[in-house]
Write a protein that holds these residues in place. Structure first.
Motif, PDB file in Angstrom:
ATOM      1  N   LEU A  87       0.885  -1.152  -0.020  1.00 43.46           N
ATOM      2  CA  LEU A  87      -0.030   0.034   0.045  1.00 43.46           C
ATOM      3  C   LEU A  87       1.010   1.323   0.087  1.00 43.46           C
ATOM      4  O   LEU A  87       0.628   2.159  -0.717  1.00 43.46           O
ATOM      5  N   LEU A  88       1.985   1.096   0.678  1.00 44.77           N
ATOM      6  CA  LEU A  88       2.833   2.315   0.839  1.00 44.77           C
ATOM      7  C   LEU A  88       3.442   2.566  -0.393  1.00 44.77           C
ATOM      8  O   LEU A  88       3.937   3.511  -0.879  1.00 44.77           O
ATOM      9  N   ARG A  89       3.535   1.620  -1.239  1.00 44.55           N
ATOM     10  CA  ARG A  89       4.292   1.767  -2.716  1.00 44.55           C
ATOM     11  C   ARG A  89       3.271   1.818  -3.790  1.00 44.55           C
ATOM     12  O   ARG A  89       3.552   1.892  -4.851  1.00 44.55           O
ATOM     13  N   SER A  90       1.976   1.823  -3.454  1.00 44.46           N
ATOM     14  CA  SER A  90       0.749   1.811  -4.507  1.00 44.46           C
ATOM     15  C   SER A  90       0.781   3.159  -5.034  1.00 44.46           C
ATOM     16  O   SER A  90       1.031   4.321  -4.570  1.00 44.46           O
ATOM     17  N   ARG A  91       0.355   2.998  -6.323  1.00 49.21           N
ATOM     18  CA  ARG A  91       0.119   4.430  -7.126  1.00 49.21           C
ATOM     19  C   ARG A  91      -0.961   5.252  -6.624  1.00 49.21           C
ATOM     20  O   ARG A  91      -0.901   6.420  -6.928  1.00 49.21           O
ATOM     21  N   SER A  92      -2.117   4.514  -6.167  1.00 42.80           N
ATOM     22  CA  SER A  92      -3.202   5.544  -5.763  1.00 42.80           C
ATOM     23  C   SER A  92      -2.647   6.289  -4.336  1.00 42.80           C
ATOM     24  O   SER A  92      -2.933   7.634  -4.549  1.00 42.80           O
ATOM     25  N   LEU A  93      -1.951   5.723  -3.731  1.00 45.50           N
ATOM     26  CA  LEU A  93      -1.407   6.730  -2.504  1.00 45.50           C
ATOM     27  C   LEU A  93      -0.257   7.677  -3.279  1.00 45.50           C
ATOM     28  O   LEU A  93      -0.240   8.977  -2.818  1.00 45.50           O
ATOM     29  N   ALA A  94       0.428   7.441  -4.189  1.00 45.26           N
ATOM     30  CA  ALA A  94       1.372   8.407  -5.000  1.00 45.26           C
ATOM     31  C   ALA A  94       0.463   9.557  -5.574  1.00 45.26           C
ATOM     32  O   ALA A  94       0.984  10.537  -5.538  1.00 45.26           O
ATOM     33  N   GLU A  95      -0.588   9.135  -6.177  1.00 41.02           N
ATOM     34  CA  GLU A  95      -1.355  10.197  -6.751  1.00 41.02           C
ATOM     35  C   GLU A  95      -1.972  11.072  -5.994  1.00 41.02           C
ATOM     36  O   GLU A  95      -2.321  12.270  -5.995  1.00 41.02           O
ATOM     37  N   ARG A  96      -2.496  10.593  -4.642  1.00 38.92           N
ATOM     38  CA  ARG A  96      -2.983  11.337  -3.624  1.00 38.92           C
ATOM     39  C   ARG A  96      -2.019  12.286  -2.972  1.00 38.92           C
ATOM     40  O   ARG A  96      -2.097  13.394  -2.973  1.00 38.92           O
ATOM     41  N   VAL A  97      -0.929  11.884  -2.816  1.00 38.17           N
ATOM     42  CA  VAL A  97       0.359  12.822  -2.382  1.00 38.17           C
ATOM     43  C   VAL A  97       0.687  13.726  -3.372  1.00 38.17           C
ATOM     44  O   VAL A  97       0.837  14.830  -3.096  1.00 38.17           O
ATOM     45  N   VAL A 141       6.760   9.870  -8.166  1.00 37.61           N
ATOM     46  CA  VAL A 141       6.647   9.649  -6.545  1.00 37.61           C
ATOM     47  C   VAL A 141       7.027   8.094  -6.174  1.00 37.61           C
ATOM     48  O   VAL A 141       7.641   7.957  -5.302  1.00 37.61           O
ATOM     49  N   VAL A 142       6.108   7.380  -7.224  1.00 44.19           N
ATOM     50  CA  VAL A 142       6.306   5.785  -7.162  1.00 44.19           C
ATOM     51  C   VAL A 142       7.652   5.504  -7.258  1.00 44.19           C
ATOM     52  O   VAL A 142       8.166   4.597  -6.550  1.00 44.19           O
ATOM     53  N   ASN A 143       8.294   6.123  -8.192  1.00 44.61           N
ATOM     54  CA  ASN A 143       9.936   5.605  -8.418  1.00 44.61           C
ATOM     55  C   ASN A 143      10.675   6.057  -7.546  1.00 44.61           C
ATOM     56  O   ASN A 143      11.800   5.425  -7.183  1.00 44.61           O
ATOM     57  N   VAL A 171      10.446   1.545   0.845  1.00 46.20           N
ATOM     58  CA  VAL A 171       9.860   1.000   1.987  1.00 46.20           C
ATOM     59  C   VAL A 171      10.714  -0.266   2.459  1.00 46.20           C
ATOM     60  O   VAL A 171      10.793  -1.231   1.707  1.00 46.20           O
ATOM     61  N   ASN A 172      11.424   0.013   3.549  1.00 44.98           N
ATOM     62  CA  ASN A 172      12.163  -0.751   4.221  1.00 44.98           C
ATOM     63  C   ASN A 172      11.768  -1.121   5.711  1.00 44.98           C
ATOM     64  O   ASN A 172      11.806  -0.438   6.331  1.00 44.98           O
ATOM     65  N   PRO A 173      11.493  -2.481   5.995  1.00 43.32           N
ATOM     66  CA  PRO A 173      11.247  -2.896   7.253  1.00 43.32           C
ATOM     67  C   PRO A 173      12.425  -2.802   8.199  1.00 43.32           C
ATOM     68  O   PRO A 173      13.528  -3.015   7.831  1.00 43.32           O
ATOM     69  N   GLU A 174      12.467  -2.499   9.461  1.00 42.73           N
ATOM     70  CA  GLU A 174      13.238  -2.399  10.487  1.00 42.73           C
ATOM     71  C   GLU A 174      13.461  -3.647  10.968  1.00 42.73           C
ATOM     72  O   GLU A 174      12.983  -4.085  12.114  1.00 42.73           O
ATOM     73  N   GLY A 175      14.449  -4.639  10.507  1.00 42.38           N
ATOM     74  CA  GLY A 175      14.573  -5.855  11.064  1.00 42.38           C
ATOM     75  C   GLY A 175      13.463  -6.497  10.861  1.00 42.38           C
ATOM     76  O   GLY A 175      12.661  -6.656  10.067  1.00 42.38           O
ATOM     77  N   ARG A 176      13.041  -7.184  12.092  1.00 40.84           N
ATOM     78  CA  ARG A 176      11.970  -8.050  12.290  1.00 40.84           C
ATOM     79  C   ARG A 176      10.886  -7.344  13.062  1.00 40.84           C
ATOM     80  O   ARG A 176       9.990  -8.182  13.755  1.00 40.84           O
ATOM     81  N   SER A 177      11.075  -6.317  13.117  1.00 39.12           N
ATOM     82  CA  SER A 177      10.100  -5.321  14.308  1.00 39.12           C
ATOM     83  C   SER A 177       8.882  -5.123  13.159  1.00 39.12           C
ATOM     84  O   SER A 177       8.747  -5.262  11.846  1.00 39.12           O
ATOM     85  N   ARG A 178       7.833  -4.274  13.835  1.00 39.25           N
ATOM     86  CA  ARG A 178       6.829  -3.619  13.076  1.00 39.25           C
ATOM     87  C   ARG A 178       6.987  -2.106  12.641  1.00 39.25           C
ATOM     88  O   ARG A 178       6.050  -1.371  12.692  1.00 39.25           O
ATOM     89  N   VAL A 179       8.379  -1.960  12.726  1.00 39.25           N
ATOM     90  CA  VAL A 179       8.671  -0.508  12.283  1.00 39.25           C
ATOM     91  C   VAL A 179       9.059  -0.395  10.795  1.00 39.25           C
ATOM     92  O   VAL A 179       9.661  -1.307  10.286  1.00 39.25           O
ATOM     93  N   VAL A 198       3.472   9.309   4.646  1.00 36.55           N
ATOM     94  CA  VAL A 198       3.065   8.874   5.879  1.00 36.55           C
ATOM     95  C   VAL A 198       1.795   9.357   6.324  1.00 36.55           C
ATOM     96  O   VAL A 198       0.934   8.388   6.672  1.00 36.55           O
ATOM     97  N   GLU A 199       1.853  10.546   6.148  1.00 41.50           N
ATOM     98  CA  GLU A 199       0.480  11.205   6.712  1.00 41.50           C
ATOM     99  C   GLU A 199      -0.772  10.854   5.840  1.00 41.50           C
ATOM    100  O   GLU A 199      -1.802  10.527   6.432  1.00 41.50           O
ATOM    101  N   ASN A 200      -0.634  10.622   4.330  1.00 39.61           N
ATOM    102  CA  ASN A 200      -1.722  10.412   3.727  1.00 39.61           C
ATOM    103  C   ASN A 200      -1.835   8.818   3.655  1.00 39.61           C
ATOM    104  O   ASN A 200      -3.113   8.366   3.603  1.00 39.61           O
TER     105      ASN A 200
END
Length: 734
Positions: A103-113, A143-145, A149-157, A178-180
């Motif tokens: 979802l963070l890499r989605s085009r719909s979010l990029a268009e919204r931003v 924006v998409v390019n 998005v990188n997870p912080e290890g095995r955490s939920r960050v 992140v806000e959108n």
């Protein structure tokens, strides 16, 4: 002649050289180091070239800045009000986290931003000459390019990064992402709640109408069937209530009747029943009777029974007995009456209960449809109450914003670009270029199978390196310049070869020795002269036979000798045809007139007698022959001489060629003593691995190496046994 062990070893080497062997090469670190050292300049050039190209390309790259915003995905959604969520509680497992990344890499979010930040109006993100919709698509694509998005290890960050050539834009877009993203999550939840609310409202209205209709039908049916419900919760009717009450009274009346009957029967048969004992009148009469009886007994001791006073007491006791009997009879009558009344009441109640049972059975038959309608009413009421409760919960949830995603750190404007990283790029380019250069050096060394070192002679050919002759700088003439100096490296090399040849047989050096090579210009003739001079220096008489009748290299005064070709065609004495040199102890038998077919001439049986005669006259006979490949001269000469030395130019002859050379010699049972490695350069050994073929020219007897002028050809000949015009101009024709 070579022994069987040497023959077997050479055959194994021959198979390996032609690719048919199955041996494995052991890895030798020192050999690898030598390979790299031999090609160090090539490796250095490739490394410098790679680093230079990487530097130029890195400096031409546009600097890129990266801003990072950090968000946390909670394990479960925060429940502000218990049960207020429309959807079931979502646990942030691996699949859920992967969904959030997508979802963070989605085009719909990029268009919204892009829409929120008005990027379509920025010429850095879109071509302003295009329509608004196309500009929005261009901005969203950038924006998409730029999103990472990188997870912080095995955490939920989650680290949400945006890469841009503009540092301020990198931070602004990262924060907007992140806000959108959080807002879109809340909007999806709100839209889900709104849809659920509308759905529940529609179902609630339908259920309400169904409940009202079912309740109306229930009342109408109860009225038409004369069904009266006293307790709506228990669902009991009047007849049911009455029969329950009468059954209780009937049970009590039955108990009373049984008790009354028991008391009556007992009173009839037993004068001392409880009822009689509890009667006051009967107790009083019995007390009086006991008193009179006591008085009678007391006076009986004084008076006779017939005494008047005694008779009076007796009469009074009899009167009391009669009263007691009368009182007992009255009690029994009372118990009987009580019994009869209880019996009558029981019968009455039993009759009424039976009547009510019939009425209740009829009511039950009529209540079947009533129960069905009642069940429908209960179902509609339960559904209505559940929908009403859910409607209340959804109404509460619609006003509560809850999300599993929260911002930990806002993106900051980066101070330095992260790409290009000149230090890292140069380090990688250096390592890769160095590895590429070393790999190329190793590949070239693997492809280059020429004989370069004495170790190659031993490992690839299975022969001993009799001598190693260093390369002469500036193309000097070794006969005139190097061999005249006993301390020169060339002289030392041939002295060493001389010593090695002296230990090849039990009686010292062989009496006759063939000097041959694989191809021309390997230093064969020069080595023959140098070796002959080395043996002559220790006082031995040495004869050189120039058996190369295709391209003779030795020059002698005309008329002094008919040469080898003349001796093979006519009867002549050897001692009358040898030519003395200017060097003490060294003589020459020239090639003579070049015949039309040298191989046929060398097949003359007289050749063997000539060499045997030379062996009797001289301590050592050195035979200079043509190259082995393409000619049969050398194998013929090798079969006659006691030993053969193969001359190999370092780094110029491939191993299969040398193997074929030695193989041809061994086919004629030639005793190959070893190899003299010429033109050996310790610093650049194996540098020149090119080779070329040669052939016997049509109508000529010179090797087709290259076209030489008559003057150059004359200068390349050996004038050690003649008086040339320029005595100092001696050049190596080998």
């Amino acid at each position: 002649m070579p022994g069987a062990p040497f023959q077997e070893r050479f055959e194994a080497i021959d198979r390996d050289a032609n690719g048919s062997g199955g041996g494995e090469d052991a890895i030798n670190v020192w050999d690898l180091l030598q390979v790299f050292l031999r090609r160090k300049w090539m490796i250095l050039a490739i490394t410098l070239l790679g680093v230079s190209i990487a530097t130029i390309m890195t400096l031409r790259v546009t600097p890129m800045y990266r801003a990072t915003a950090t968000v946390e995905v909670q394990r479960q959604e925060t429940q502000i009000i218990e049960g207020a969520s429309v959807d079931p509680a979502v646990v942030a497992d691996g699949q859920y986290m992967e969904t959030q990344y997508a979802l963070l890499r989605s085009r719909s979010l990029a268009e919204r931003v892009a829409e929120v930040l008005n990027l379509p109006s920025d010429q850095r993100y879109a071509d302003q000459s295009l329509p608004r919709n196309e500009r929005l698509q261009q901005a969203a694509s950038k924006v998409v390019n730029g999103v990472r998005v990188n997870p912080e290890g095995r955490s939920r960050v989650i680290n949400v990064q945006f890469v841009s050539p503009y540092p301020g834009e990198a931070a602004r877009i990262a924060n907007a992402l992140v806000e959108n993203f959080i807002q879109t999550n809340l909007e999806r939840k709100y839209n889900t709640t709104a849809y659920a609310r509308q759905f529940v409202e529609d179902r609630l209205e339908t259920t309400k109408e169904a409940l009202e209709q079912s309740e109306r039908r229930l009342v109408e049916y109860a009225s038409s069937q004369n069904i009266l419900e006293l307790d709506s919760e228990s669902g009991g009717s009047l007849d049911a209530t009455s029969i329950v009450s009468l059954n209780s009274e009937l049970a009590a009346a039955e108990s009373q009747r049984i008790a009354a009957e028991q008391r009556f029967r007992e009173a009839q048969n037993n004068p001392t029943t409880r009822a009689m004992l509890e009667s006051e009148d009967l107790r009083r009469l019995r007390t009086r009777r006991s008193e009179l009886n006591a008085e009678y007994q007391e006076k009986l001791g004084t008076f006779k029974p017939g005494y008047p006073e005694m008779e009076q007491l007796q009469a009074r006791m009899e009167s009391l007995d009669a009263e007691i009997e009368v009182e007992r009879a009255a009690i029994v009558d009372a118990l009987e009456a009580e019994y009869r009344a209880a019996q009558a009441r029981e019968a009455s109640l039993s009759e009424r209960v039976n009547e009510l049972r019939g009425e209740l059975q009829d009511l039950r038959d009529r209540r079947i449809d009533y129960t069905i309608i009642q069940r429908e009413v209960d179902t509609n009421r339960t559904q209505y109450e559940a929908l009403l409760q859910r409607m209340k919960e959804i109404s509460i949830a619609s006003g509560v914003g809850s999300s599993q995603v929260s911002v930990i750190d806002q993106a900051q404007v980066p101070a330095y670009p992260f790409e290009p990283n000149l230090r890292r790029t140069l380090l990688i380019a250096f390592v890769l270029s160095l590895a590429g250069g070393m790999g190329l050096a190793f590949a070239l060394n693997y492809i280059d199978d020429t004989i370069k070192t004495p170790d190659d002679v031993k490992n690839k050919l299975g022969l001993a390196a009799v001598g190693v002759v260093p390369k002469v700088k500036n193309n000097k003439d070794i006969v005139s310049s190097e061999l005249s100096d006993p301390k020169s490296a060339i002289s030392e090399a041939f002295f060493s070869a001389r010593t090695a040849l002296q230990f090849t047989t039990s009686s010292g050096a062989p009496r006759s020795l063939l000097m041959t090579s694989t191809r021309p210009s390997e230093g064969k003739t020069s080595s023959t002269v140098a070796l002959a001079m080395a043996f002559a220096k220790i006082g031995q008489r040495v004869l050189i036979i120039d058996a190369d009748m295709r391209k003779p290299s030795f020059v002698a005064d005309s008329g002094v000798s008919i040469g080898l070709s003349g001796m093979l065609t006519r009867e002549a004495e050897l001692e009358n045809n040898i030519v003395a040199s200017r060097h003490e102890g060294l003589w020459l038998l020239p090639a003579g007139v070049i015949p039309p077919n040298p191989a046929e001439l060398l097949s003359n049986p007289r050749l063997k007698s000539i060499i045997e005669e030379a062996e009797q006259m001289f301590d050592l006979v050195l035979v200079d022959s043509p190259p082995v490949l393409s000619f049969t001269d050398a194998p013929l000469l090798g079969s006659i001489c006691e030993g053969t030395v193969v001359i190999i130019q370092s780094g110029a002859i491939r191993t299969p060629q040398v193997v074929r050379t030695i193989g041809r010699l061994m086919e004629s049972r030639t005793n190959v003593l070893g190899v003299i490695l010429t033109k050996f350069d310790a610093k650049k050994v194996g540098y020149n691995s090119d080779y070329y073929y040669y052939h016997y020219g049509k109508g000529a007897y010179a090797y087709d190496q290259k076209q030489l002028s008559a003057k150059e050809s004359q200068q390349r000949k050996i004038h050690l046994f003649s008086a040339p015009e320029n005595p100092t101009d001696y050049r190596d024709a080998g």
